[in-house]
Design an enzyme around this catalytic site. Structure first.
Site, short mmCIF file in Angstrom:
data_model
loop_
_atom_site.label_atom_id
_atom_site.label_comp_id
_atom_site.label_asym_id
_atom_site.label_seq_id
_atom_site.Cartn_x
_atom_site.Cartn_y
_atom_site.Cartn_z
N TYR A 1 15.58 -14.89 -18.17
CA TYR A 1 14.71 -14.95 -16.99
C TYR A 1 15.43 -15.76 -15.89
O TYR A 1 15.16 -16.93 -15.66
CB TYR A 1 13.38 -15.62 -17.33
N GLN B 1 7.47 -10.89 -31.06
CA GLN B 1 6.85 -10.83 -29.74
C GLN B 1 6.93 -9.38 -29.24
O GLN B 1 7.94 -8.96 -28.68
CB GLN B 1 7.55 -11.77 -28.77
N ARG C 1 0.91 -16.76 -11.27
CA ARG C 1 1.54 -17.54 -10.20
C ARG C 1 0.57 -18.55 -9.59
O ARG C 1 1.01 -19.49 -8.93
CB ARG C 1 2.04 -16.60 -9.10
#
Length: 317
Positions: A56, A169, A275
């Protein structure tokens, strides 16, 4: 917030995990101050589990998370992922022992910690035998650099072939249910911790999109068939129906979507990324919702008109 046991790891974690992919640059511009504030708000609301990845932004997301959790490290569980690297301008899979070790060191430095609670192979690497990757991770467990080993985006056969995996995951949401066939049953039978990512279908189940939505060019969704053309329009109609059901249920579509993921008994944790504190609060409240058999049946009926989504892969990023 109540905690759950994450499979055989015995880690006690919040059922909502705060994911930080959105801070790595694949979703457009990142406001670091706002990101830190959102992570700290998650802690104030009782979130104890945070997921990130070397890939990321190659340190960007991990540094933001480490900054936000500074002084609070012993009270949280941190999961990160490795096994991706840049080859020129291409993102490639690399779970070789040397790259995994370099990835762990880079992640520890970026996070500002001396260990990672859960380290996951981000995507299966067909060029590296799983036994070699697993052995390298076991060595780093013995050295105290990582505490537990997991995998991400593995199918059931790959899970069976990866020695010592304690968690998985997978992508899992109302528009993507393929893991129900084999991955989730295998995980349940082997007591693997399941961290489901993408419960909001990468924003589609947030309820804010319509046929006029345009994504910035640096947002991966701008180039995805899941978010353009006929497939996108068809699924927007399904989202509208789900929104009506959510209103009757007394909740938001986002909360409904997260609660649906957590209603599967094989799933321990839903990973949500937000966010803003407001959007995060919506997802956190989903942990308190209970969907009964009739509710699940009605949701299935609504989803019968949906187009399945595929989601992103490294080669397309």
């Amino acid at each position: 917030m109540d905690t759950v046991r994450l499979g055989r790891t015995e880690l006690q974690v919040s059922p909502i995990c705060y994911g930080t992919w959105q801070f790595g640059g694949d979703w457009g511009q990142v406001d670091e101050q706002a990101a830190v504030a959102a992570i700290r708000h998650a802690r104030e609301r009782g979130v104890t589990f945070f997921d990130t990845a070397q890939g990321y932004g190659f340190g960007v997301s991990e540094r933001i998370l480490g900054r936000a959790l500074e002084g609070d490290r012993d009270q949280v569980v941190i999961a990160t992922k490795g096994g991706l690297r840049m080859d020129g301008d291409r993102l490639v899979r690399d779970s070789s022992p040397a790259w995994l070790r370099q990835g762990v060191r880079s992640s520890l430095e970026a996070l500002g910690t001396d260990h990672v609670d859960l380290y996951q192979v981000h995507w299966p690497d067909p060029r590296t035998p799983f036994e070699e990757s697993a052995a390298a991770l076991r060595d780093m467990v013995d050295e105290g650099l990582i505490r537990h080993v997991g995998v991400s985006n593995f199918d059931a056969d790959q899970l069976r072939a990866f020695p010592g995996a304690e968690t998985v995951q997978p992508p899992y949401h109302l528009f993507r249910r393929d893991v129900e066939a084999e991955v989730l049953p295998y995980a349940a039978s082997d007591d693997l911790g399941v961290l489901a990512y993408g419960p909001l279908a990468h924003g589609l189940l947030g309820g804010a999109f319509d046929e006029h939505t345009v994504f910035p060019a640096d947002d991966w969704r701008a180039h995805s068939p899941d978010f353009t053309g006929d497939r996108f329009r068809r699924n927007l109609a399904v989202v509208t129906e789900l929104s009506r059901f959510a209103v009757r249920f007394g909740t938001t579509i986002g909360q409904l979507a997260v609660a649906w993921v957590l209603s599967n008994p094989a799933v321990h944790v839903a990973i949500v990324g937000a966010r803003s504190p407001r959007h995060l609060d919506e997802s956190l409240d989903a942990a308190e919702l209970t969907l009964g058999p009739d509710d699940l049946a009605e949701i299935d009926a609504i989803m019968s008109g949906a187009a399945p989504m595929a989601g992103p892969a490294p080669e397309g990023m």
